[in-house]
Each structure stands twice: as structure tokens, then as C-alpha cells.
Design a protein around this motif. Structure first.
Motif, short mmCIF file in Angstrom:
data_model
loop_
_atom_site.label_atom_id
_atom_site.label_comp_id
_atom_site.label_asym_id
_atom_site.label_seq_id
_atom_site.Cartn_x
_atom_site.Cartn_y
_atom_site.Cartn_z
N VAL A 24 1.09 40.89 53.51
CA VAL A 24 2.25 42.13 54.59
C VAL A 24 3.07 40.50 55.47
O VAL A 24 4.01 40.90 55.43
CB VAL A 24 2.01 43.41 55.72
N ALA A 25 2.11 40.31 56.31
CA ALA A 25 2.84 38.88 57.08
C ALA A 25 3.30 38.19 57.15
O ALA A 25 4.30 37.53 56.95
CB ALA A 25 0.78 38.69 58.07
N TYR A 26 2.42 37.87 55.39
CA TYR A 26 4.01 36.26 55.17
C TYR A 26 5.13 37.25 54.33
O TYR A 26 5.89 36.54 54.39
CB TYR A 26 2.51 35.93 53.63
N SER A 27 5.27 38.15 53.85
CA SER A 27 6.35 38.74 53.03
C SER A 27 6.94 38.86 54.16
O SER A 27 8.20 38.26 53.90
CB SER A 27 5.83 40.31 52.50
N LEU A 28 6.88 39.55 55.29
CA LEU A 28 8.20 39.42 56.40
C LEU A 28 8.07 38.55 57.02
O LEU A 28 9.67 38.61 57.31
CB LEU A 28 7.32 40.43 57.66
N HIS A 29 7.26 37.15 57.07
CA HIS A 29 7.72 35.87 57.64
C HIS A 29 8.99 35.37 56.65
O HIS A 29 10.02 34.34 57.21
CB HIS A 29 6.74 35.00 58.12
N LEU A 30 9.01 35.99 55.42
CA LEU A 30 9.28 34.91 54.16
C LEU A 30 10.68 35.66 54.07
O LEU A 30 11.13 35.30 53.65
CB LEU A 30 8.55 35.33 53.55
N TRP A 31 11.15 36.84 54.71
CA TRP A 31 12.44 38.12 54.53
C TRP A 31 13.14 37.32 55.33
O TRP A 31 13.12 37.11 57.00
CB TRP A 31 11.80 39.27 55.08
N PRO A 32 14.52 36.60 54.97
CA PRO A 32 15.68 35.72 55.58
C PRO A 32 15.87 36.94 56.68
O PRO A 32 16.48 36.23 57.60
CB PRO A 32 16.13 35.46 54.67
N ALA A 33 16.50 38.01 56.65
CA ALA A 33 16.44 38.68 57.68
C ALA A 33 16.08 39.58 58.93
O ALA A 33 16.14 39.33 59.81
CB ALA A 33 17.15 40.69 56.16
N LEU A 34 14.89 39.66 58.39
CA LEU A 34 14.38 39.30 59.62
C LEU A 34 13.95 37.98 60.46
O LEU A 34 13.60 38.33 61.61
CB LEU A 34 12.48 40.27 59.55
N THR A 35 13.86 37.13 59.69
CA THR A 35 13.76 35.93 60.02
C THR A 35 15.06 35.33 61.30
O THR A 35 14.52 35.16 62.29
CB THR A 35 13.63 34.85 59.21
N GLU A 93 14.94 48.94 65.41
CA GLU A 93 14.05 47.22 66.04
C GLU A 93 15.34 46.40 66.67
O GLU A 93 15.02 45.77 67.46
CB GLU A 93 12.99 47.25 65.26
N PHE A 94 15.66 45.47 66.16
CA PHE A 94 16.49 44.44 65.51
C PHE A 94 17.82 44.64 64.93
O PHE A 94 18.93 44.33 65.58
CB PHE A 94 15.90 43.69 64.40
N GLU A 95 18.82 45.42 65.37
CA GLU A 95 20.03 46.22 64.71
C GLU A 95 20.58 45.74 63.75
O GLU A 95 21.63 45.18 63.99
CB GLU A 95 20.54 46.46 66.26
N VAL A 96 19.73 45.18 62.53
CA VAL A 96 20.78 45.33 61.74
C VAL A 96 20.48 46.11 60.09
O VAL A 96 19.37 46.52 60.44
CB VAL A 96 19.17 44.03 61.23
N ASN A 97 21.47 46.06 59.98
CA ASN A 97 21.54 47.02 58.29
C ASN A 97 21.63 45.89 57.25
O ASN A 97 22.89 45.14 57.20
CB ASN A 97 22.92 47.41 58.65
N VAL A 98 20.35 45.97 56.59
CA VAL A 98 20.87 44.98 54.88
C VAL A 98 20.67 45.89 54.22
O VAL A 98 20.40 46.36 53.73
CB VAL A 98 18.64 44.48 55.59
N ASP A 99 22.26 45.10 53.81
CA ASP A 99 22.76 46.06 52.76
C ASP A 99 22.43 44.96 51.48
O ASP A 99 23.32 45.37 50.45
CB ASP A 99 24.15 46.30 52.63
#
Length: 201
Positions: A24-35, A93-99
Motif C-alpha cells: 500500500v505504501a509503495y502504491s501511494l508513493h508511486l502515484w504521480p498525483a499524490l506525489t 485532504e489535498f484538494e486534488v480532483n484526480v480525473d
């Protein structure tokens, strides 16, 4: 007899749980939008801590492993459930709408890792770990920003066609500490406002 042999060969619940949490941690760290959101502190000054909390919240969607063979239970969320949580946390939490479909891809990695970990296999975890190691030092934000700017420019160009240079600058609104090049000395007036100057080559 076969079930007790399978249980004996199965890694402990703690090992399987730990591997799932890493996935889970790797998946979130690899997500460009979250990064990008973390790098630009869109979740506030504690954005990196929010990402860690985010990983824990995703892990908590699933029941903890027990010391017996498990397959997916009715209580476990599916890919769509995980994607919904990912998108909601990004907005809240980040005010980002990932579309784009990136949240579905991240959810897929998480659900696959969960299924594999439940039977003591860690191929997906290892793949994510390798991708994470390979991605260190690469600037994900530059590519992501360019794609985002391309979408936004089409809306802005119709409003301010004569002020095109300013539109490009607005795309870089969050200050980047790694971009001191070409910036003139900062001038602050008596009211504490920073004077903005445009320098053309």
C-alpha cells in the motif's frame, strides 16, 4: 491433512500483513498525483505525514490477516471501493480532483497485493518495491504538471489570449524551492508585499 500442511507453509499473519502494508505504501508513493500534491504541500505543511496516514487508512479498509489461509472475504473492499476512497481522500485532504484512471490503477495494485499476500505470495509487493527503487530521483512532478497545464491552458487561453505568458506562469503558482534560476532578487515593500517583476530575454 492437506489444509494443515498448507497452513504450516503459509507465512505468518504478521509477515503477510507487513508485506501488504508495504505494498500500500509503495502504491501511494508511486502515484504521480499524490506525489505532486505532497511535493507542493497541497495538503498543507504536513502533506508527507498525510500520505503516511493515507496509507494506514487504506490498510484499515481490509481485515487484518489471521494465522490461517484466507481468501478474499465479503468484507474486503473491491477495486472500485478502494478507488472511491483514494479519490475521496485526494479531494478532502489535498484538494486534488484526480480525473484520469490513475486511482483505478493504484487500487488494482493494492487489491492484487492483498490477494497475493493472503496466500503467502509477494510478487506484487516485490514488483512495487522494485518500481519504487527505480523511481527514486526521478521528477514525476514535471511530467504531471505539463499534462495538467495543457488541459488548463485551453480554458484560460479563451479568456486571456493577449496575456499568454502569465497563464504559463500561473501553472507554476506553488513556489518550487529547487527553481532559484532566472529569478531576480526579491523586493519587499514597506507593507510586507513582494514586488513581482517580469523579466524578458
Amino acid at each position: 491433512m492437506a489444509s494443515s500442511t498448507d497452513a504450516a507453509q503459509l507465512p505468518s499473519a504478521a509477515v503477510r500483513q507487513s508485506n501488504f502494508e508495504q505494498a500500500v505504501a509503495y502504491s501511494l508513493h508511486l502515484w504521480p498525483a499524490l506525489t505532486l500534491a505532497v511535493q507542493n504541500n497541497w495538503g498543507g505543511p504536513d502533506s508527507a505525514d498525510k500520505r503516511d496516514w493515507f496509507a494506514g487508512a487504506v490498510v484499515d479498509l481490509f481485515l487484518e490477516f489471521s494465522d490461517s489461509p484466507q481468501t478474499r472475504t465479503a468484507e474486503d473492499p473491491d477495486i472500485e471501493d478502494v478507488e472511491t476512497v483514494l479519490l475521496q481522500v485526494m479531494i478532502d485532504e489535498f484538494e486534488v480532483n484526480v480525473d484520469d484512471d490513475s486511482a483505478m490503477e493504484v487500487a488494482g495494485h493494492i487489491v492484487r497485493a492483498r490477494a497475493e499476500c493472503s496466500v503467502g505470495q509477494f510478487d506484487e509487493v516485490n514488483k512495487l518495491s522494485q518500481r519504487f527503487q527505480n523511481s527514486k530521483g526521478k521528477k514525476v512532478d514535471q511530467l504531471f504538471k505539463k499534462a495538467e497545464d495543457a488541459d488548463q491552458d485551453t480554458d484560460w487561453e479563451s479568456d486571456d489570449d493577449d496575456d499568454e505568458d502569465n497563464d504559463v506562469d500561473m501553472g507554476d503558482a506553488p513556489p518550487q524551492p529547487s527553481e532559484p534560476k532566472e529569478k531576480p532578487a526579491v523586493e519587499v515593500d514597506e507593507d510586507g508585499f513582494t514586488k513581482v517583476t517580469h523579466k524578458k530575454k
